[in-house]
Design a protein around this motif. Structure first.
Motif, PDB file in Angstrom:
ATOM      1  N   ASP B  90     -12.420  66.383 -61.187  1.00 47.36           N
ATOM      2  CA  ASP B  90     -12.084  67.046 -59.914  1.00 47.36           C
ATOM      3  C   ASP B  90     -13.286  67.753 -59.287  1.00 47.36           C
ATOM      4  O   ASP B  90     -13.535  67.654 -58.095  1.00 47.36           O
ATOM      5  CB  ASP B  90     -10.960  68.070 -60.136  1.00 47.36           C
ATOM      6  CG  ASP B  90      -9.613  67.385 -60.336  1.00 47.36           C
ATOM      7  OD1 ASP B  90      -9.579  66.143 -60.196  1.00 47.36           O
ATOM      8  OD2 ASP B  90      -8.636  68.076 -60.650  1.00 47.36           O
ATOM      9  N   ARG B  94     -15.224  66.813 -55.890  1.00 50.71           N
ATOM     10  CA  ARG B  94     -15.312  67.780 -54.784  1.00 50.71           C
ATOM     11  C   ARG B  94     -16.767  67.915 -54.318  1.00 50.71           C
ATOM     12  O   ARG B  94     -17.044  67.926 -53.120  1.00 50.71           O
ATOM     13  CB  ARG B  94     -14.750  69.120 -55.248  1.00 50.71           C
ATOM     14  CG  ARG B  94     -13.927  69.782 -54.190  1.00 50.71           C
ATOM     15  CD  ARG B  94     -13.132  70.982 -54.585  1.00 50.71           C
ATOM     16  NE  ARG B  94     -13.650  71.806 -55.637  1.00 50.71           N
ATOM     17  CZ  ARG B  94     -13.069  71.926 -56.825  1.00 50.71           C
ATOM     18  NH1 ARG B  94     -11.979  71.264 -57.101  1.00 50.71           N
ATOM     19  NH2 ARG B  94     -13.571  72.714 -57.749  1.00 50.71           N
ATOM     20  N   ARG B  97     -17.653  64.873 -52.384  1.00 52.86           N
ATOM     21  CA  ARG B  97     -17.007  64.822 -51.064  1.00 52.86           C
ATOM     22  C   ARG B  97     -17.677  65.753 -50.059  1.00 52.86           C
ATOM     23  O   ARG B  97     -17.561  65.532 -48.851  1.00 52.86           O
ATOM     24  CB  ARG B  97     -15.530  65.184 -51.210  1.00 52.86           C
ATOM     25  CG  ARG B  97     -14.708  63.998 -51.660  1.00 52.86           C
ATOM     26  CD  ARG B  97     -13.322  64.409 -51.957  1.00 52.86           C
ATOM     27  NE  ARG B  97     -12.476  63.261 -52.248  1.00 52.86           N
ATOM     28  CZ  ARG B  97     -11.317  63.357 -52.853  1.00 52.86           C
ATOM     29  NH1 ARG B  97     -10.857  64.528 -53.238  1.00 52.86           N
ATOM     30  NH2 ARG B  97     -10.577  62.287 -53.077  1.00 52.86           N
ATOM     31  N   MET B  98     -18.346  66.793 -50.561  1.00 52.61           N
ATOM     32  CA  MET B  98     -19.052  67.683 -49.636  1.00 52.61           C
ATOM     33  C   MET B  98     -20.198  66.951 -48.947  1.00 52.61           C
ATOM     34  O   MET B  98     -20.678  67.367 -47.904  1.00 52.61           O
ATOM     35  CB  MET B  98     -19.586  68.904 -50.372  1.00 52.61           C
ATOM     36  CG  MET B  98     -18.501  69.942 -50.585  1.00 52.61           C
ATOM     37  SD  MET B  98     -19.137  71.411 -51.348  1.00 52.61           S
ATOM     38  CE  MET B  98     -20.142  72.071 -50.056  1.00 52.61           C
ATOM     39  N   PHE B 102     -15.724  62.228 -43.223  1.00 51.78           N
ATOM     40  CA  PHE B 102     -14.753  61.161 -42.953  1.00 51.78           C
ATOM     41  C   PHE B 102     -14.084  61.455 -41.620  1.00 51.78           C
ATOM     42  O   PHE B 102     -13.404  62.455 -41.478  1.00 51.78           O
ATOM     43  CB  PHE B 102     -13.720  61.126 -44.087  1.00 51.78           C
ATOM     44  CG  PHE B 102     -12.902  59.857 -44.147  1.00 51.78           C
ATOM     45  CD1 PHE B 102     -12.098  59.463 -43.087  1.00 51.78           C
ATOM     46  CD2 PHE B 102     -12.937  59.053 -45.280  1.00 51.78           C
ATOM     47  CE1 PHE B 102     -11.363  58.301 -43.152  1.00 51.78           C
ATOM     48  CE2 PHE B 102     -12.198  57.888 -45.353  1.00 51.78           C
ATOM     49  CZ  PHE B 102     -11.405  57.509 -44.286  1.00 51.78           C
ATOM     50  N   LEU B 109      -6.642  66.269 -37.151  1.00 55.32           N
ATOM     51  CA  LEU B 109      -6.910  67.710 -37.005  1.00 55.32           C
ATOM     52  C   LEU B 109      -5.686  68.478 -37.488  1.00 55.32           C
ATOM     53  O   LEU B 109      -4.566  68.003 -37.337  1.00 55.32           O
ATOM     54  CB  LEU B 109      -7.191  68.046 -35.540  1.00 55.32           C
ATOM     55  CG  LEU B 109      -8.417  67.393 -34.910  1.00 55.32           C
ATOM     56  CD1 LEU B 109      -8.562  67.821 -33.456  1.00 55.32           C
ATOM     57  CD2 LEU B 109      -9.680  67.752 -35.676  1.00 55.32           C
ATOM     58  N   TYR B 110      -5.913  69.659 -38.048  1.00 52.36           N
ATOM     59  CA  TYR B 110      -4.789  70.479 -38.534  1.00 52.36           C
ATOM     60  C   TYR B 110      -4.112  71.070 -37.301  1.00 52.36           C
ATOM     61  O   TYR B 110      -4.663  71.956 -36.645  1.00 52.36           O
ATOM     62  CB  TYR B 110      -5.279  71.570 -39.480  1.00 52.36           C
ATOM     63  CG  TYR B 110      -6.216  71.042 -40.551  1.00 52.36           C
ATOM     64  CD1 TYR B 110      -5.866  69.904 -41.284  1.00 52.36           C
ATOM     65  CD2 TYR B 110      -7.432  71.635 -40.790  1.00 52.36           C
ATOM     66  CE1 TYR B 110      -6.728  69.393 -42.238  1.00 52.36           C
ATOM     67  CE2 TYR B 110      -8.297  71.123 -41.743  1.00 52.36           C
ATOM     68  CZ  TYR B 110      -7.941  70.001 -42.462  1.00 52.36           C
ATOM     69  OH  TYR B 110      -8.800  69.485 -43.391  1.00 52.36           O
ATOM     70  N   PHE B 121     -12.095  76.108 -41.682  1.00 55.92           N
ATOM     71  CA  PHE B 121     -11.321  75.806 -42.893  1.00 55.92           C
ATOM     72  C   PHE B 121     -12.169  75.190 -44.021  1.00 55.92           C
ATOM     73  O   PHE B 121     -12.216  75.739 -45.122  1.00 55.92           O
ATOM     74  CB  PHE B 121     -10.133  74.903 -42.510  1.00 55.92           C
ATOM     75  CG  PHE B 121      -9.205  74.621 -43.638  1.00 55.92           C
ATOM     76  CD1 PHE B 121      -8.251  75.537 -44.029  1.00 55.92           C
ATOM     77  CD2 PHE B 121      -9.272  73.417 -44.325  1.00 55.92           C
ATOM     78  CE1 PHE B 121      -7.391  75.279 -45.080  1.00 55.92           C
ATOM     79  CE2 PHE B 121      -8.414  73.148 -45.371  1.00 55.92           C
ATOM     80  CZ  PHE B 121      -7.469  74.070 -45.746  1.00 55.92           C
ATOM     81  N   PRO B 122     -12.874  74.061 -43.786  1.00 60.39           N
ATOM     82  CA  PRO B 122     -13.668  73.516 -44.895  1.00 60.39           C
ATOM     83  C   PRO B 122     -14.906  74.362 -45.196  1.00 60.39           C
ATOM     84  O   PRO B 122     -15.336  74.440 -46.339  1.00 60.39           O
ATOM     85  CB  PRO B 122     -14.088  72.126 -44.399  1.00 60.39           C
ATOM     86  CG  PRO B 122     -13.954  72.156 -42.933  1.00 60.39           C
ATOM     87  CD  PRO B 122     -12.930  73.184 -42.592  1.00 60.39           C
ATOM     88  N   ARG B 125     -14.232  77.555 -47.388  1.00 56.84           N
ATOM     89  CA  ARG B 125     -13.718  77.195 -48.715  1.00 56.84           C
ATOM     90  C   ARG B 125     -14.755  76.495 -49.581  1.00 56.84           C
ATOM     91  O   ARG B 125     -14.553  76.334 -50.775  1.00 56.84           O
ATOM     92  CB  ARG B 125     -12.464  76.335 -48.585  1.00 56.84           C
ATOM     93  CG  ARG B 125     -11.252  77.201 -48.308  1.00 56.84           C
ATOM     94  CD  ARG B 125     -10.053  76.456 -47.857  1.00 56.84           C
ATOM     95  NE  ARG B 125      -8.983  77.409 -47.574  1.00 56.84           N
ATOM     96  CZ  ARG B 125      -8.892  78.115 -46.460  1.00 56.84           C
ATOM     97  NH1 ARG B 125      -9.786  77.975 -45.519  1.00 56.84           N
ATOM     98  NH2 ARG B 125      -7.904  78.967 -46.279  1.00 56.84           N
ATOM     99  N   ASN B 126     -15.814  76.022 -48.968  1.00 55.04           N
ATOM    100  CA  ASN B 126     -16.817  75.292 -49.745  1.00 55.04           C
ATOM    101  C   ASN B 126     -18.146  76.005 -49.875  1.00 55.04           C
ATOM    102  O   ASN B 126     -18.895  75.735 -50.804  1.00 55.04           O
ATOM    103  CB  ASN B 126     -17.068  73.915 -49.116  1.00 55.04           C
ATOM    104  CG  ASN B 126     -15.931  72.960 -49.411  1.00 55.04           C
ATOM    105  OD1 ASN B 126     -15.602  72.725 -50.566  1.00 55.04           O
ATOM    106  ND2 ASN B 126     -15.296  72.434 -48.385  1.00 55.04           N
ATOM    107  N   ARG B 171     -15.824  68.585 -37.329  1.00 55.45           N
ATOM    108  CA  ARG B 171     -15.301  69.190 -38.565  1.00 55.45           C
ATOM    109  C   ARG B 171     -15.988  68.604 -39.796  1.00 55.45           C
ATOM    110  O   ARG B 171     -16.195  69.299 -40.787  1.00 55.45           O
ATOM    111  CB  ARG B 171     -13.791  68.975 -38.638  1.00 55.45           C
ATOM    112  CG  ARG B 171     -13.134  69.730 -39.768  1.00 55.45           C
ATOM    113  CD  ARG B 171     -11.647  69.553 -39.766  1.00 55.45           C
ATOM    114  NE  ARG B 171     -11.267  68.161 -39.943  1.00 55.45           N
ATOM    115  CZ  ARG B 171     -10.024  67.717 -39.837  1.00 55.45           C
ATOM    116  NH1 ARG B 171      -9.046  68.553 -39.555  1.00 55.45           N
ATOM    117  NH2 ARG B 171      -9.723  66.445 -40.006  1.00 55.45           N
ATOM    118  N   LEU B 175     -20.150  70.502 -42.765  1.00 56.42           N
ATOM    119  CA  LEU B 175     -20.609  70.560 -44.157  1.00 56.42           C
ATOM    120  C   LEU B 175     -21.923  69.781 -44.345  1.00 56.42           C
ATOM    121  O   LEU B 175     -22.364  69.573 -45.471  1.00 56.42           O
ATOM    122  CB  LEU B 175     -19.531  70.010 -45.098  1.00 56.42           C
ATOM    123  CG  LEU B 175     -18.252  70.849 -45.223  1.00 56.42           C
ATOM    124  CD1 LEU B 175     -17.250  70.159 -46.127  1.00 56.42           C
ATOM    125  CD2 LEU B 175     -18.538  72.237 -45.755  1.00 56.42           C
TER     126      LEU B 175
END
Lengths: 262, 264
Positions: B90, B94, B97-98, B102, B109-110, B121-122, B125-126, B171, B175
């Motif tokens: 995991d 992760r 994926r950073m 994508f 979109l949220y 959001f990302p 958290r990252n 978005r 990152l």
């Protein structure tokens, strides 16, 4: 249909049933694994608690009040036959605290919160928002599932106590109007028969119901597929399955609490 | 099958060596009885934009979902930045994926969050210990890069299809990914917006030095954005090369694809 074809259909059905149980179990285990791992999304939990409470407060209040009032009205004639109308507050309080408040809260929440969680996560799944979280290196299970299940587990007991209070108020109004009993006399009489075990059992039930509503709603929504049809199915299954499980839990918890009562 | 690899690619004035960031060998994926990918081979070099063309249902999106670790292949190798996504735990997944951005077909979109919250959001958290001003600065920078700074406080339902695509790209850019995966970036958009999105894809490549896979069946987008085109047919790459190389053929399936886009 030939016997072979029938057997194939039967085996396929059996396979999917076992697969559904296995997937449900894995989801349940994953919840506990993820809940205590990494950073806790406190802000999201509070947001969800507020959403759950805010959504259900009025409905649960109204239903609880009517339940208390109607139950008192319906119980009066039976007690009057034995000249025991003075026991009405105790009887009503026992029924409300031991069974009615928790069940009314759980069933309304299953319909309102369970379906809402199922539909919300289902639509996030079919519009790839959950996949988007995953590819952004954010754990969607932790952010969406853990927060909603915890919020539901915390909120339902609070709503249950609120429902108990409002139901007793409804019962008091009926008794006061018919027998002219004072507020103090009613509640002294009502709480005379209530024990710590009754309150603890109610609380345990509400926690179990809250967890069930949250996890079933999340499971159905998180695993939704087949577009908009899947979203509707997820919302519907969330309500039906959680209601079914709530009744099973009710039977189990009542049996266990009766064991301690004796 | 014809494979034409580039040895070197010139990008933003600097020469980059042909170092593969994505290497796929003999990739197979089935859904029940449906065998979608049947031995796919693909190499994406650093700084290269590869367009994957193909009809609907040929497994184009499945391919990039395997690259992003959203799906697992049944057989074959899929190395992304030197790592096999299907064998990572995991935390490793992760971290990988950073480095991957994508862009979803429907933007994804949220919808309960504003544009600012979608981007935040990302990020929060990252990347730990970012101050509020640093977060705001980065959000404004990527929104400016996609030309939509004015939408910062809007919710996705208030945006047009093209704006949603741009915010979706923003978005992923927040990152600072090394690889961009675009799933049908121009699908459902008007021709002018399509051109703007094509330009944006090229700008992203220049500004962020990304390597990309662009999934599309829009040949205008393919010609404008792709350094190399790979034509996916029946679960395999039929032809790979530059746009001209791929379509200089009498192969009926490839020809009909070209004719449909440019004649109709």
């Amino acid at each position: 249909m030939s016997a072979k074809k029938k057997e194939q259909v039967y085996n396929k059905g059996l396979d999917s049933a076992f697969l559904a149980v296995y997937n449900g179990y894995s989801f349940f285990i994953r919840f506990f694994r993820e809940a205590f791992k990494g950073r806790m999304e406190f802000q999201e939990i509070i947001k969800q608690c507020y959403a759950i409470g805010n959504k259900s407060l009025l409905l649960i209040g109204m239903t609880g009040f009517i339940t208390g009032m109607v139950f008192t009205k319906q119980s009066r004639p039976s007690l009057a036959e034995f000249g025991a109308v003075s026991w009405l507050p105790s009887l009503v309080a026992i029924a409300i605290v031991r069974a009615l408040a928790a069940l009314v809260t759980a069933l309304i929440s299953a319909g309102k919160i369970g379906s809402s969680i199922g539909a919300e996560l289902g639509s996030m799944r079919v519009t790839e928002q959950i996949d988007a979280m995953e590819v952004s290196a954010v754990n969607p299970f932790k952010f969406l599932v853990v927060t909603r299940v915890l919020a539901s587990t915390i909120s339902i007991p609070i709503l249950m106590f609120y429902c108990t209070a409002v139901s007793l108020l409804g019962a008091y109004m009926n008794v006061a109007l018919n027998e002219g009993t004072s507020f103090r006399a009613f509640f002294e009489n009502a709480f005379e028969q209530i024990t710590f075990l009754d309150i603890f059992t109610s609380l345990a039930k509400a926690v179990a119901y809250g967890f069930t509503i949250g996890i079933v709603g999340c499971y159905q929504g998180y695993n939704a597929n087949k577009g908009t049809e899947g979203v509707g199915k997820a919302a519907n299954s969330a309500v039906v399955i959680s209601m079914f499980l709530i009744f099973i839990e009710e039977v189990i918890i009542v049996q266990v609490s009766n064991y301690f009562r004796i | 099958m014809e494979t034409l690899n580039r040895a070197e690619e010139t990008l933003s004035g600097e020469t980059l060596s042909a170092e593969p960031v994505i290497e796929i060998q003999d990739l197979h994926k089935s859904f029940g009885d449906l065998h979608v990918l049947r031995g796919v081979d693909l190499k994406v070099d650093k700084g290269e934009n590869v367009v994957v063309l193909g009809r609907s249902g040929t497994g184009k999106s499945v391919l990039i979902k395997i690259i992003a670790g959203l799906l697992r292949q049944d057989r074959g190798k899929c190395h992304v930045l030197g790592q096999e996504a299907s064998s990572l735990n995991d935390k490793q997944l992760r971290d990988l994926r950073m480095k991957i951005g994508f862009s979803f077909q429907n933007s994804a979109l949220y919808d309960s969050m504003t544009v600012r919250e979608n981007l935040e959001f990302p990020l929060v958290r990252n990347i730990a210990n970012l101050s509020r001003s640093e977060v705001n600065e980065q959000i404004e920078y990527v929104l400016d890069a996609v030309g939509l700074l004015q939408t910062i406080n809007q919710v996705p339902s208030e945006l047009s299809g093209g704006q949603r695509k741009r915010i979706g790209i923003a978005r992923t850019l927040i990152l600072k990914p090394e690889i961009m995966l675009y799933d049908e970036p121009t699908a459902g958009l008007d021709p002018i917006t399509c051109l703007e999105i094509n330009e944006l894809i090229n700008e992203v490549k220049e500004k962020y030095h990304t390597s990309s896979i662009i999934i599309t069946h829009d040949l205008t987008c393919a010609r404008a954005t792709g350094d190399r085109i790979a034509m996916l047919l029946d679960g395999q790459f039929l032809r790979q090369g530059t746009f001209e190389e791929v379509f200089e053929t009498q192969e009926p399936q490839v020809k009909s694809f070209y004719d449909y886009n440019f004649i109709q």
